[in-house]
Design a protein around this motif. Structure first.
Motif, PDB file in Angstrom:
ATOM      1  N   LEU A 146      -9.651  34.717  20.975  1.00  0.00           N
ATOM      2  CA  LEU A 146      -8.298  34.470  21.472  1.00  0.00           C
ATOM      3  C   LEU A 146      -7.425  33.811  20.404  1.00  0.00           C
ATOM      4  N   ALA A 147      -8.026  32.908  19.627  1.00  0.00           N
ATOM      5  CA  ALA A 147      -7.274  32.302  18.520  1.00  0.00           C
ATOM      6  C   ALA A 147      -6.868  33.366  17.515  1.00  0.00           C
ATOM      7  N   GLY A 148      -7.741  34.342  17.304  1.00  0.00           N
ATOM      8  CA  GLY A 148      -7.415  35.430  16.389  1.00  0.00           C
ATOM      9  C   GLY A 148      -6.295  36.314  16.909  1.00  0.00           C
ATOM     10  N   LEU A 149      -6.338  36.607  18.188  1.00  0.00           N
ATOM     11  CA  LEU A 149      -5.315  37.480  18.775  1.00  0.00           C
ATOM     12  C   LEU A 149      -3.937  36.826  18.781  1.00  0.00           C
ATOM     13  N   HIS A 150      -3.896  35.527  19.018  1.00  0.00           N
ATOM     14  CA  HIS A 150      -2.611  34.857  19.220  1.00  0.00           C
ATOM     15  C   HIS A 150      -2.103  34.086  18.006  1.00  0.00           C
ATOM     16  N   MET A 151      -3.020  33.714  17.065  1.00  0.00           N
ATOM     17  CA  MET A 151      -2.570  32.819  16.003  1.00  0.00           C
ATOM     18  C   MET A 151      -3.008  33.212  14.594  1.00  0.00           C
ATOM     19  N   ASP A 152      -4.165  33.831  14.454  1.00  0.00           N
ATOM     20  CA  ASP A 152      -4.655  34.165  13.110  1.00  0.00           C
ATOM     21  C   ASP A 152      -5.614  35.345  13.225  1.00  0.00           C
ATOM     22  N   TRP A 153      -5.143  36.515  12.808  1.00  0.00           N
ATOM     23  CA  TRP A 153      -5.915  37.748  13.009  1.00  0.00           C
ATOM     24  C   TRP A 153      -7.292  37.714  12.358  1.00  0.00           C
ATOM     25  N   LYS A 154      -7.468  36.932  11.308  1.00  0.00           N
ATOM     26  CA  LYS A 154      -8.771  36.873  10.643  1.00  0.00           C
ATOM     27  C   LYS A 154      -9.862  36.435  11.608  1.00  0.00           C
ATOM     28  N   PHE A 155      -9.501  35.603  12.572  1.00  0.00           N
ATOM     29  CA  PHE A 155     -10.511  35.045  13.473  1.00  0.00           C
ATOM     30  C   PHE A 155     -11.001  36.044  14.515  1.00  0.00           C
ATOM     31  N   ILE A 156     -10.312  37.164  14.647  1.00  0.00           N
ATOM     32  CA  ILE A 156     -10.797  38.201  15.562  1.00  0.00           C
ATOM     33  C   ILE A 156     -12.193  38.657  15.131  1.00  0.00           C
ATOM     34  N   PHE A 157     -12.368  38.842  13.836  1.00  0.00           N
ATOM     35  CA  PHE A 157     -13.650  39.340  13.326  1.00  0.00           C
ATOM     36  C   PHE A 157     -14.747  38.284  13.430  1.00  0.00           C
ATOM     37  N   PHE A 158     -14.390  37.034  13.201  1.00  0.00           N
ATOM     38  CA  PHE A 158     -15.381  35.970  13.333  1.00  0.00           C
ATOM     39  C   PHE A 158     -15.794  35.818  14.794  1.00  0.00           C
ATOM     40  N   GLY A 159     -14.829  35.892  15.708  1.00  0.00           N
ATOM     41  CA  GLY A 159     -15.148  35.801  17.121  1.00  0.00           C
ATOM     42  C   GLY A 159     -16.024  36.952  17.593  1.00  0.00           C
ATOM     43  N   ALA A 160     -15.724  38.169  17.120  1.00  0.00           N
ATOM     44  CA  ALA A 160     -16.538  39.333  17.482  1.00  0.00           C
ATOM     45  C   ALA A 160     -17.955  39.188  16.939  1.00  0.00           C
ATOM     46  N   PHE A 161     -18.070  38.672  15.718  1.00  0.00           N
ATOM     47  CA  PHE A 161     -19.381  38.432  15.115  1.00  0.00           C
ATOM     48  C   PHE A 161     -20.186  37.438  15.952  1.00  0.00           C
ATOM     49  N   LEU A 162     -19.559  36.341  16.370  1.00  0.00           N
ATOM     50  CA  LEU A 162     -20.258  35.344  17.181  1.00  0.00           C
ATOM     51  C   LEU A 162     -20.697  35.925  18.528  1.00  0.00           C
ATOM     52  N   ALA A 163     -19.823  36.698  19.158  1.00  0.00           N
ATOM     53  CA  ALA A 163     -20.157  37.297  20.455  1.00  0.00           C
ATOM     54  C   ALA A 163     -21.317  38.271  20.314  1.00  0.00           C
TER      55      ALA A 163
END
Length: 215
Positions: free
Chosen positions: A131-148
């Motif tokens: 959610l932080a990636g979607l709303h504030m910093d796109w780089k975190f989308i990939f880190f969040g997906a990796f963690l999930a």
């Protein structure tokens, strides 16, 4: 009046300084810290899930802090107020950390065994990062997906079956027998994807600064 050579040189130096973003390696350092720390924690979790819970709980504010720092560039490109951006980040991660605190104080943590609590913690961190990636910093989308993805693999032994079709797609034999190697490979792929986003964002920042300097 014509400008002297010294005045032109000074003005050029100021414009160059205004568009300087520092080295790419320094910009990548926060992402390197995140991915390396996550891979190390995942490796430790596979051997001793309960023992890593304090480390994962400590990792949450670390992710929050890096998320806050790394998103200022995107806020700049969006012409978003730095104050508003900071408040969004503080509210976002404050809710996540507050929820973890509630799990401890309302007896939920005591009602769950270590394995279940760890999975809740990891899925919550992965979702918050996405959610932080979607709303504030796109780089975190990939880190969040990796963690999930890694949390799903860690959740139950039978979940490694998902690695078989992934291995077939990329020509990796017996991928389901190499969960740690596959998770490391996923981390590398996510890191490279986030690096491309970072490079694109640096280009957008430079373009905007050059336009501002010319104005």
């Amino acid at each position: 009046m014509f400008k002297s050579k010294d005045a032109v040189s000074t003005e050029t130096a100021k414009k160059t300084k205004s568009t300087d973003q520092g080295s790419l390696m320094m910009a990548l350092l926060p992402s390197v810290i995140l991915y390396v720390a996550a891979v190390v924690l995942i490796a430790l979790t596979r051997d001793d899930a309960a023992g890593t819970i304090p480390y994962w709980e400590t990792f949450v504010p670390v992710v929050a802090f890096i998320s806050l720092l790394s998103g200022f560039g995107q806020a700049y490109v969006r012409d978003q107020s730095y104050l508003f951006y900071t408040l969004k980040q503080v509210l976002h991660w404050g809710i996540v950390i507050g929820l973890l605190w509630l799990l401890h104080t309302n007896g939920v943590r005591a009602a769950l065994d270590d394995q279940k609590y760890l999975l809740v913690l990891l899925y919550l961190l992965g979702l918050a990062t996405l959610l932080a990636g979607l709303h504030m910093d796109w780089k975190f989308i990939f880190f969040g997906a990796f963690l999930a993805f890694c949390t799903y693999i860690l959740a139950a032994p039978e979940n490694v079956a998902i690695l078989a079709p992934i291995g077939e797609t990329f020509g990796i034999a017996n991928a389901q027998d190499k969960p740690m190697a596959m998770m490391i490979g996923t981390a590398v792929a996510a890191f490279l994807a986030s690096t491309l986003v970072l490079i694109g964002m640096r280009g957008a920042i430079l373009s905007k600064r050059v336009s501002t300097a010319r104005a």
